[in-house]
Design a protein around this motif. Structure first.
Motif, PDB file in Angstrom:
ATOM      1  N   ARG A  55       5.448  -7.275   4.563  1.00 53.23           N
ATOM      2  CA  ARG A  55       6.653  -6.895   5.303  1.00 53.23           C
ATOM      3  C   ARG A  55       6.434  -5.554   5.995  1.00 53.23           C
ATOM      4  O   ARG A  55       6.845  -5.364   7.148  1.00 53.23           O
ATOM      5  CB  ARG A  55       7.858  -6.814   4.361  1.00 53.23           C
ATOM      6  N   LEU A  56       5.785  -4.621   5.319  1.00 53.76           N
ATOM      7  CA  LEU A  56       5.481  -3.318   5.919  1.00 53.76           C
ATOM      8  C   LEU A  56       4.553  -3.488   7.119  1.00 53.76           C
ATOM      9  O   LEU A  56       4.753  -2.877   8.177  1.00 53.76           O
ATOM     10  CB  LEU A  56       4.840  -2.415   4.867  1.00 53.76           C
ATOM     11  N   LEU A  57       3.551  -4.336   6.966  1.00 55.28           N
ATOM     12  CA  LEU A  57       2.627  -4.599   8.068  1.00 55.28           C
ATOM     13  C   LEU A  57       3.344  -5.240   9.253  1.00 55.28           C
ATOM     14  O   LEU A  57       3.109  -4.881  10.410  1.00 55.28           O
ATOM     15  CB  LEU A  57       1.492  -5.515   7.593  1.00 55.28           C
ATOM     16  N   ALA A  58       4.232  -6.191   8.974  1.00 56.91           N
ATOM     17  CA  ALA A  58       4.967  -6.872  10.043  1.00 56.91           C
ATOM     18  C   ALA A  58       5.868  -5.906  10.791  1.00 56.91           C
ATOM     19  O   ALA A  58       5.939  -5.933  12.027  1.00 56.91           O
ATOM     20  CB  ALA A  58       5.789  -8.016   9.461  1.00 56.91           C
ATOM     21  N   ALA A  59       6.549  -5.033  10.056  1.00 58.25           N
ATOM     22  CA  ALA A  59       7.420  -4.046  10.701  1.00 58.25           C
ATOM     23  C   ALA A  59       6.598  -3.106  11.580  1.00 58.25           C
ATOM     24  O   ALA A  59       7.011  -2.742  12.687  1.00 58.25           O
ATOM     25  CB  ALA A  59       8.184  -3.249   9.641  1.00 58.25           C
ATOM     26  N   GLY A  60       5.413  -2.726  11.096  1.00 59.51           N
ATOM     27  CA  GLY A  60       4.540  -1.859  11.884  1.00 59.51           C
ATOM     28  C   GLY A  60       4.049  -2.535  13.145  1.00 59.51           C
ATOM     29  O   GLY A  60       4.025  -1.935  14.229  1.00 59.51           O
ATOM     30  N   LEU A  61       3.655  -3.808  13.022  1.00 50.73           N
ATOM     31  CA  LEU A  61       3.173  -4.538  14.198  1.00 50.73           C
ATOM     32  C   LEU A  61       4.286  -4.725  15.216  1.00 50.73           C
ATOM     33  O   LEU A  61       4.059  -4.608  16.429  1.00 50.73           O
ATOM     34  CB  LEU A  61       2.612  -5.896  13.785  1.00 50.73           C
ATOM     35  N   LEU A  62       5.484  -5.014  14.745  1.00 53.80           N
ATOM     36  CA  LEU A  62       6.629  -5.172  15.641  1.00 53.80           C
ATOM     37  C   LEU A  62       6.853  -3.897  16.459  1.00 53.80           C
ATOM     38  O   LEU A  62       6.924  -3.941  17.693  1.00 53.80           O
ATOM     39  CB  LEU A  62       7.884  -5.508  14.828  1.00 53.80           C
ATOM     40  N   GLY A  63       6.942  -2.761  15.779  1.00 55.98           N
ATOM     41  CA  GLY A  63       7.182  -1.502  16.479  1.00 55.98           C
ATOM     42  C   GLY A  63       6.056  -1.140  17.433  1.00 55.98           C
ATOM     43  O   GLY A  63       6.295  -0.732  18.572  1.00 55.98           O
ATOM     44  N   ALA A  64       4.819  -1.313  16.961  1.00 55.49           N
ATOM     45  CA  ALA A  64       3.661  -0.963  17.785  1.00 55.49           C
ATOM     46  C   ALA A  64       3.563  -1.850  19.021  1.00 55.49           C
ATOM     47  O   ALA A  64       3.260  -1.372  20.128  1.00 55.49           O
ATOM     48  CB  ALA A  64       2.381  -1.064  16.956  1.00 55.49           C
ATOM     49  N   THR A  65       3.824  -3.134  18.855  1.00 53.44           N
ATOM     50  CA  THR A  65       3.710  -4.064  19.983  1.00 53.44           C
ATOM     51  C   THR A  65       4.784  -3.800  21.022  1.00 53.44           C
ATOM     52  O   THR A  65       4.508  -3.821  22.236  1.00 53.44           O
ATOM     53  CB  THR A  65       3.774  -5.521  19.495  1.00 53.44           C
ATOM     54  N   LEU A  66       6.022  -3.552  20.583  1.00 54.92           N
ATOM     55  CA  LEU A  66       7.088  -3.250  21.543  1.00 54.92           C
ATOM     56  C   LEU A  66       6.787  -1.966  22.310  1.00 54.92           C
ATOM     57  O   LEU A  66       6.992  -1.890  23.526  1.00 54.92           O
ATOM     58  CB  LEU A  66       8.438  -3.142  20.822  1.00 54.92           C
ATOM     59  N   ALA A  67       6.273  -0.952  21.606  1.00 57.92           N
ATOM     60  CA  ALA A  67       5.934   0.318  22.266  1.00 57.92           C
ATOM     61  C   ALA A  67       4.782   0.122  23.249  1.00 57.92           C
ATOM     62  O   ALA A  67       4.795   0.650  24.368  1.00 57.92           O
ATOM     63  CB  ALA A  67       5.575   1.372  21.217  1.00 57.92           C
ATOM     64  N   GLU A 106      15.713  -9.981   7.880  1.00 62.20           N
ATOM     65  CA  GLU A 106      15.269 -11.371   7.738  1.00 62.20           C
ATOM     66  C   GLU A 106      14.243 -11.728   8.810  1.00 62.20           C
ATOM     67  O   GLU A 106      13.290 -12.480   8.552  1.00 62.20           O
ATOM     68  CB  GLU A 106      16.467 -12.317   7.821  1.00 62.20           C
ATOM     69  N   PHE A 107      14.427 -11.164  10.018  1.00 64.09           N
ATOM     70  CA  PHE A 107      13.457 -11.434  11.078  1.00 64.09           C
ATOM     71  C   PHE A 107      12.092 -10.847  10.721  1.00 64.09           C
ATOM     72  O   PHE A 107      11.060 -11.492  10.923  1.00 64.09           O
ATOM     73  CB  PHE A 107      13.925 -10.870  12.419  1.00 64.09           C
ATOM     74  N   VAL A 108      12.078  -9.628  10.202  1.00 67.07           N
ATOM     75  CA  VAL A 108      10.812  -9.003   9.798  1.00 67.07           C
ATOM     76  C   VAL A 108      10.151  -9.838   8.701  1.00 67.07           C
ATOM     77  O   VAL A 108       8.930 -10.031   8.702  1.00 67.07           O
ATOM     78  CB  VAL A 108      11.029  -7.545   9.340  1.00 67.07           C
ATOM     79  N   ASN A 109      10.947 -10.354   7.774  1.00 66.42           N
ATOM     80  CA  ASN A 109      10.396 -11.224   6.727  1.00 66.42           C
ATOM     81  C   ASN A 109       9.792 -12.495   7.337  1.00 66.42           C
ATOM     82  O   ASN A 109       8.728 -12.959   6.909  1.00 66.42           O
ATOM     83  CB  ASN A 109      11.486 -11.612   5.730  1.00 66.42           C
TER      84      ASN A 109
END
Length: 199
Positions: free
Chosen positions: A153-165, A133-136
Protein backbone atom coordinates in the motif's frame (compact mmCIF):
# COMPACT_ATOMS: atom_id res chain seq x y z
CA UNK A 1 -40.66 -1.80 -21.83
CA UNK A 2 -42.57 -1.13 -18.60
CA UNK A 3 -43.22 2.44 -17.50
CA UNK A 4 -41.34 1.95 -14.23
CA UNK A 5 -38.30 0.50 -16.02
CA UNK A 6 -38.29 3.34 -18.55
CA UNK A 7 -38.55 5.90 -15.74
CA UNK A 8 -35.69 4.29 -13.81
CA UNK A 9 -33.53 4.14 -16.92
CA UNK A 10 -34.24 7.79 -17.76
CA UNK A 11 -33.44 8.78 -14.17
CA UNK A 12 -30.14 6.88 -14.33
CA UNK A 13 -29.16 8.51 -17.63
CA UNK A 14 -30.10 11.93 -16.29
CA UNK A 15 -28.07 11.36 -13.14
CA UNK A 16 -25.08 10.43 -15.29
CA UNK A 17 -25.45 13.66 -17.27
CA UNK A 18 -25.54 15.66 -14.06
CA UNK A 19 -22.40 14.00 -12.73
CA UNK A 20 -20.61 14.67 -16.02
CA UNK A 21 -21.62 18.34 -15.91
CA UNK A 22 -20.55 18.58 -12.28
CA UNK A 23 -17.18 16.99 -13.04
CA UNK A 24 -16.57 19.58 -15.75
CA UNK A 25 -17.57 22.43 -13.45
CA UNK A 26 -15.71 21.24 -10.35
CA UNK A 27 -12.58 20.62 -12.42
CA UNK A 28 -12.69 24.11 -13.94
CA UNK A 29 -13.66 26.07 -10.82
CA UNK A 30 -12.90 23.88 -7.82
CA UNK A 31 -15.35 22.88 -5.14
CA UNK A 32 -15.81 26.30 -3.59
CA UNK A 33 -15.96 28.06 -6.95
CA UNK A 34 -18.80 25.86 -8.18
CA UNK A 35 -22.47 26.46 -7.49
CA UNK A 36 -25.52 24.33 -8.08
CA UNK A 37 -26.70 27.07 -10.45
CA UNK A 38 -23.56 26.59 -12.55
CA UNK A 39 -23.93 22.82 -12.65
CA UNK A 40 -27.59 22.99 -13.64
CA UNK A 41 -26.72 25.47 -16.40
CA UNK A 42 -23.93 23.26 -17.77
CA UNK A 43 -26.23 20.20 -17.60
CA UNK A 44 -29.04 22.24 -19.21
CA UNK A 45 -31.56 21.29 -16.53
CA UNK A 46 -33.50 23.27 -13.95
CA UNK A 47 -32.29 23.43 -10.36
CA UNK A 48 -35.26 21.40 -9.09
CA UNK A 49 -34.18 18.56 -11.38
CA UNK A 50 -30.63 18.74 -10.02
CA UNK A 51 -31.86 18.78 -6.43
CA UNK A 52 -34.09 15.80 -7.13
CA UNK A 53 -30.92 13.75 -7.60
CA UNK A 54 -28.51 15.53 -5.24
CA UNK A 55 -29.72 17.38 -2.16
CA UNK A 56 -26.42 19.24 -1.59
CA UNK A 57 -23.34 20.33 -3.49
CA UNK A 58 -21.14 18.14 -1.29
CA UNK A 59 -23.28 15.10 -2.15
CA UNK A 60 -22.82 15.89 -5.85
CA UNK A 61 -19.07 16.32 -5.34
CA UNK A 62 -18.90 12.93 -3.65
CA UNK A 63 -20.75 11.33 -6.58
CA UNK A 64 -18.23 12.80 -9.03
CA UNK A 65 -15.28 11.44 -7.06
CA UNK A 66 -16.80 7.99 -6.52
CA UNK A 67 -17.64 7.58 -10.21
CA UNK A 68 -14.14 8.68 -11.19
CA UNK A 69 -12.47 6.23 -8.80
CA UNK A 70 -14.75 3.38 -9.92
CA UNK A 71 -13.78 4.05 -13.53
CA UNK A 72 -10.09 4.07 -12.59
CA UNK A 73 -10.44 0.79 -10.72
CA UNK A 74 -11.97 -0.77 -13.86
CA UNK A 75 -9.11 0.55 -15.99
CA UNK A 76 -6.53 -0.83 -13.56
CA UNK A 77 -8.25 -4.22 -13.72
CA UNK A 78 -8.09 -4.18 -17.52
CA UNK A 79 -4.43 -3.12 -17.38
CA UNK A 80 -3.67 -5.95 -14.98
CA UNK A 81 -5.44 -8.48 -17.17
CA UNK A 82 -3.49 -7.32 -20.24
CA UNK A 83 -0.07 -7.64 -18.58
CA UNK A 84 2.31 -10.42 -19.62
CA UNK A 85 5.08 -9.91 -17.01
CA UNK A 86 5.72 -8.16 -13.69
CA UNK A 87 7.31 -5.17 -15.43
CA UNK A 88 4.49 -5.07 -17.96
CA UNK A 89 1.93 -5.06 -15.15
CA UNK A 90 3.64 -2.10 -13.49
CA UNK A 91 3.99 -0.27 -16.79
CA UNK A 92 0.31 -0.77 -17.61
CA UNK A 93 -0.69 0.61 -14.21
CA UNK A 94 1.66 3.56 -14.66
CA UNK A 95 0.03 4.20 -18.03
CA UNK A 96 -3.43 4.39 -16.47
CA UNK A 97 -2.18 6.80 -13.79
CA UNK A 98 -0.10 8.86 -16.23
CA UNK A 99 -3.09 9.48 -18.45
CA UNK A 100 -5.08 10.94 -15.57
CA UNK A 101 -3.22 14.21 -15.94
CA UNK A 102 -4.75 16.12 -18.80
CA UNK A 103 -3.00 18.76 -20.83
CA UNK A 104 -3.99 22.24 -19.69
CA UNK A 105 -4.41 24.23 -16.49
CA UNK A 106 -7.06 21.96 -14.97
CA UNK A 107 -7.15 18.24 -14.33
CA UNK A 108 -9.81 16.04 -12.80
CA UNK A 109 -7.06 14.01 -11.10
CA UNK A 110 -6.06 17.14 -9.22
CA UNK A 111 -9.67 17.62 -8.16
CA UNK A 112 -10.01 14.02 -6.98
CA UNK A 113 -6.64 13.30 -5.39
CA UNK A 114 -6.30 16.80 -4.00
CA UNK A 115 -9.80 16.78 -2.52
CA UNK A 116 -9.88 19.06 0.49
CA UNK A 117 -12.38 20.27 3.04
CA UNK A 118 -15.92 20.68 1.78
CA UNK A 119 -17.54 21.60 5.07
CA UNK A 120 -19.38 18.29 5.38
CA UNK A 121 -17.64 15.84 7.70
CA UNK A 122 -19.64 12.85 6.49
CA UNK A 123 -18.78 13.52 2.85
CA UNK A 124 -15.11 14.21 3.66
CA UNK A 125 -14.93 10.91 5.53
CA UNK A 126 -16.48 9.00 2.63
CA UNK A 127 -14.05 10.61 0.18
CA UNK A 128 -11.08 9.67 2.39
CA UNK A 129 -12.36 6.09 2.58
CA UNK A 130 -12.84 5.92 -1.20
CA UNK A 131 -9.31 7.22 -1.83
CA UNK A 132 -7.86 4.70 0.62
CA UNK A 133 -9.77 1.89 -1.10
CA UNK A 134 -8.43 3.05 -4.46
CA UNK A 135 -4.83 2.90 -3.19
CA UNK A 136 -5.55 -0.62 -1.91
CA UNK A 137 -6.90 -1.56 -5.35
CA UNK A 138 -3.78 -0.15 -7.02
CA UNK A 139 -1.56 -2.08 -4.58
CA UNK A 140 -3.41 -5.30 -5.41
CA UNK A 141 -3.03 -4.71 -9.15
CA UNK A 142 0.69 -3.93 -8.80
CA UNK A 143 1.47 -6.81 -6.44
CA UNK A 144 -1.20 -9.52 -6.76
CA UNK A 145 0.89 -12.16 -4.94
CA UNK A 146 2.40 -9.98 -2.20
CA UNK A 147 1.54 -10.93 1.38
CA UNK A 148 2.73 -7.69 3.02
CA UNK A 149 -0.24 -5.36 2.51
CA UNK A 150 1.17 -2.40 4.42
CA UNK A 151 4.33 -2.39 2.31
CA UNK A 152 2.47 -2.72 -0.98
CA UNK A 153 0.00 0.00 0.00
CA UNK A 154 2.89 2.36 0.79
CA UNK A 155 4.50 1.55 -2.55
CA UNK A 156 1.22 2.09 -4.41
CA UNK A 157 0.65 5.46 -2.75
CA UNK A 158 4.20 6.48 -3.67
CA UNK A 159 3.80 5.41 -7.29
CA UNK A 160 0.49 7.25 -7.55
CA UNK A 161 1.97 10.52 -6.30
CA UNK A 162 5.16 10.20 -8.32
CA UNK A 163 3.35 9.35 -11.55
CA UNK A 164 0.88 12.23 -11.26
CA UNK A 165 3.74 14.66 -10.55
CA UNK A 166 5.81 13.28 -13.45
CA UNK A 167 2.87 13.47 -15.86
CA UNK A 168 2.20 17.05 -14.83
CA UNK A 169 5.85 17.92 -15.50
CA UNK A 170 5.77 16.08 -18.82
CA UNK A 171 2.84 18.21 -19.96
CA UNK A 172 4.38 21.40 -18.56
CA UNK A 173 7.56 20.80 -20.57
CA UNK A 174 5.45 20.04 -23.66
CA UNK A 175 6.20 16.34 -23.81
CA UNK A 176 10.01 16.46 -24.10
CA UNK A 177 10.17 12.67 -24.48
CA UNK A 178 7.66 10.22 -25.90
CA UNK A 179 4.88 8.89 -23.72
CA UNK A 180 6.33 5.40 -24.12
CA UNK A 181 9.73 6.56 -22.85
CA UNK A 182 8.09 8.33 -19.94
CA UNK A 183 6.17 5.20 -18.92
CA UNK A 184 9.25 2.99 -19.31
CA UNK A 185 11.26 5.40 -17.15
CA UNK A 186 8.70 5.49 -14.35
CA UNK A 187 8.07 1.74 -14.41
CA UNK A 188 11.82 1.07 -14.48
CA UNK A 189 12.39 3.39 -11.52
CA UNK A 190 9.66 1.67 -9.55
CA UNK A 191 10.83 -1.86 -10.32
CA UNK A 192 14.43 -0.93 -9.58
CA UNK A 193 13.39 0.32 -6.17
CA UNK A 194 11.61 -2.96 -5.50
CA UNK A 195 14.77 -4.92 -6.26
CA UNK A 196 16.93 -2.69 -4.08
CA UNK A 197 14.46 -2.27 -1.21
CA UNK A 198 14.35 -4.45 1.86
CA UNK A 199 11.61 -5.37 4.24
Amino acid sequence: MSTSFATTRFSSVQRGRLITAARTTFTAHGYHGTTMDTVSAVADVTKPVLYRHFSTKSELYLAVILEYLDDLADRLRDAHDAATSDFDRVRHCVGVLFDLVECGPHSTSELVFGAGAVGDHTVESRIATALAEFVNTLATRLHPHENRPHRTRLLAAGLLGATLAAADEWHRLRQPISRQSALDTLAGWYCSGLRDGGD
